[in-house]
Design a protein around this motif. Sequence first.
Motif, PDB file in Angstrom:
ATOM      1  N   PRO A 150       0.839  -1.201   0.000  1.00 38.55           N
ATOM      2  CA  PRO A 150       0.000   0.000   0.000  1.00 38.55           C
ATOM      3  C   PRO A 150       0.880   1.260   0.000  1.00 38.55           C
ATOM      4  N   THR A 151       0.401   2.288  -0.660  1.00 32.36           N
ATOM      5  CA  THR A 151       1.171   3.531  -0.707  1.00 32.36           C
ATOM      6  C   THR A 151       1.065   4.256   0.631  1.00 32.36           C
ATOM      7  N   PRO A 152       2.088   5.031   0.972  1.00 32.66           N
ATOM      8  CA  PRO A 152       2.019   5.816   2.216  1.00 32.66           C
ATOM      9  C   PRO A 152       0.801   6.751   2.244  1.00 32.66           C
ATOM     10  N   ALA A 153       0.410   7.275   1.093  1.00 35.37           N
ATOM     11  CA  ALA A 153      -0.758   8.164   1.048  1.00 35.37           C
ATOM     12  C   ALA A 153      -2.028   7.416   1.442  1.00 35.37           C
ATOM     13  N   PHE A 154      -2.204   6.181   0.939  1.00 38.89           N
ATOM     14  CA  PHE A 154      -3.389   5.406   1.278  1.00 38.89           C
ATOM     15  C   PHE A 154      -3.368   4.985   2.748  1.00 38.89           C
ATOM     16  N   ILE A 155      -2.210   4.606   3.236  1.00 37.84           N
ATOM     17  CA  ILE A 155      -2.082   4.235   4.648  1.00 37.84           C
ATOM     18  C   ILE A 155      -2.442   5.434   5.528  1.00 37.84           C
ATOM     19  N   GLY A 156      -1.876   6.597   5.208  1.00 36.73           N
ATOM     20  CA  GLY A 156      -2.163   7.800   5.987  1.00 36.73           C
ATOM     21  C   GLY A 156      -3.622   8.206   5.914  1.00 36.73           C
ATOM     22  N   ALA A 157      -4.181   8.162   4.715  1.00 33.18           N
ATOM     23  CA  ALA A 157      -5.589   8.534   4.552  1.00 33.18           C
ATOM     24  C   ALA A 157      -6.500   7.592   5.332  1.00 33.18           C
ATOM     25  N   SER A 158      -6.170   6.302   5.348  1.00 35.47           N
ATOM     26  CA  SER A 158      -6.981   5.328   6.080  1.00 35.47           C
ATOM     27  C   SER A 158      -6.952   5.608   7.580  1.00 35.47           C
ATOM     28  N   TRP A 159      -5.757   5.844   8.111  1.00 39.79           N
ATOM     29  CA  TRP A 159      -5.644   6.124   9.541  1.00 39.79           C
ATOM     30  C   TRP A 159      -6.314   7.448   9.904  1.00 39.79           C
ATOM     31  N   ILE A 160      -6.143   8.456   9.060  1.00 43.41           N
ATOM     32  CA  ILE A 160      -6.781   9.749   9.334  1.00 43.41           C
ATOM     33  C   ILE A 160      -8.298   9.605   9.310  1.00 43.41           C
ATOM     34  N   ARG A 208      -2.570  -5.833   6.911  1.00 47.54           N
ATOM     35  CA  ARG A 208      -2.374  -7.173   6.355  1.00 47.54           C
ATOM     36  C   ARG A 208      -1.496  -7.142   5.104  1.00 47.54           C
ATOM     37  N   ASP A 209      -1.730  -6.175   4.226  1.00 46.65           N
ATOM     38  CA  ASP A 209      -0.917  -6.081   3.012  1.00 46.65           C
ATOM     39  C   ASP A 209       0.536  -5.779   3.341  1.00 46.65           C
ATOM     40  N   LEU A 210       0.773  -4.913   4.315  1.00 47.63           N
ATOM     41  CA  LEU A 210       2.155  -4.621   4.707  1.00 47.63           C
ATOM     42  C   LEU A 210       2.832  -5.851   5.301  1.00 47.63           C
ATOM     43  N   ALA A 211       2.103  -6.595   6.128  1.00 46.99           N
ATOM     44  CA  ALA A 211       2.657  -7.818   6.706  1.00 46.99           C
ATOM     45  C   ALA A 211       2.971  -8.831   5.606  1.00 46.99           C
ATOM     46  N   ARG A 212       2.084  -8.972   4.657  1.00 47.33           N
ATOM     47  CA  ARG A 212       2.303  -9.905   3.555  1.00 47.33           C
ATOM     48  C   ARG A 212       3.471  -9.447   2.687  1.00 47.33           C
ATOM     49  N   PHE A 213       3.552  -8.135   2.428  1.00 38.64           N
ATOM     50  CA  PHE A 213       4.614  -7.602   1.591  1.00 38.64           C
ATOM     51  C   PHE A 213       5.976  -7.819   2.245  1.00 38.64           C
TER      52      PHE A 213
END
Length: 154
Positions: A11-21, A130-135
């Motif tokens: 996942p891109t940092p932008a998507f990760i940040g947007a999800s948490w925000i 999950r995607d980060l763990a898998r990656f």
Amino acid sequence: MTDTTDRAQKPTPAFIGASWIALLLGMGTYFIGLFNAHMQLNEKGYYFTLLVFGLFAAVSLQKSVRDRAEKIPVTNLYLGLSWCALLISLCLLAIGLWNAESLSASEKGVYGIGFAMSLFASVAVQKNVRDLARFKGEEEPEDEAIRSQDPFAQ
């Protein structure tokens, strides 16, 4: 490596940040509404419990559906319970807001939007985790152990 791992993208940092925000905004809005509400403590506890229950149900359902898509065993019972838990949390929120005479329509809307945003964002955050763990390769050995030991494997 399974072919689902080969297709997994980080996942891109932008998507990760947007999800948490989005998750923090949804929960924050909901909790600020609860803190400022003129209702009894047991009513506040009801709405707090609904949010926690709804978040757990949404993440559990997302994980179950994704596990099935990736050929990781998930029993029909657990998948059904995940669906039921999510629907129950949504129904209980709707019933609670419908019957909340002390809340204005705009306050009810804030709770509804905060709840919906939190559920959606929790699914996105869980997907990213999950995607980060898998990656990073952190999840594969555990999944292989589960597949080989699960008596319900299909």
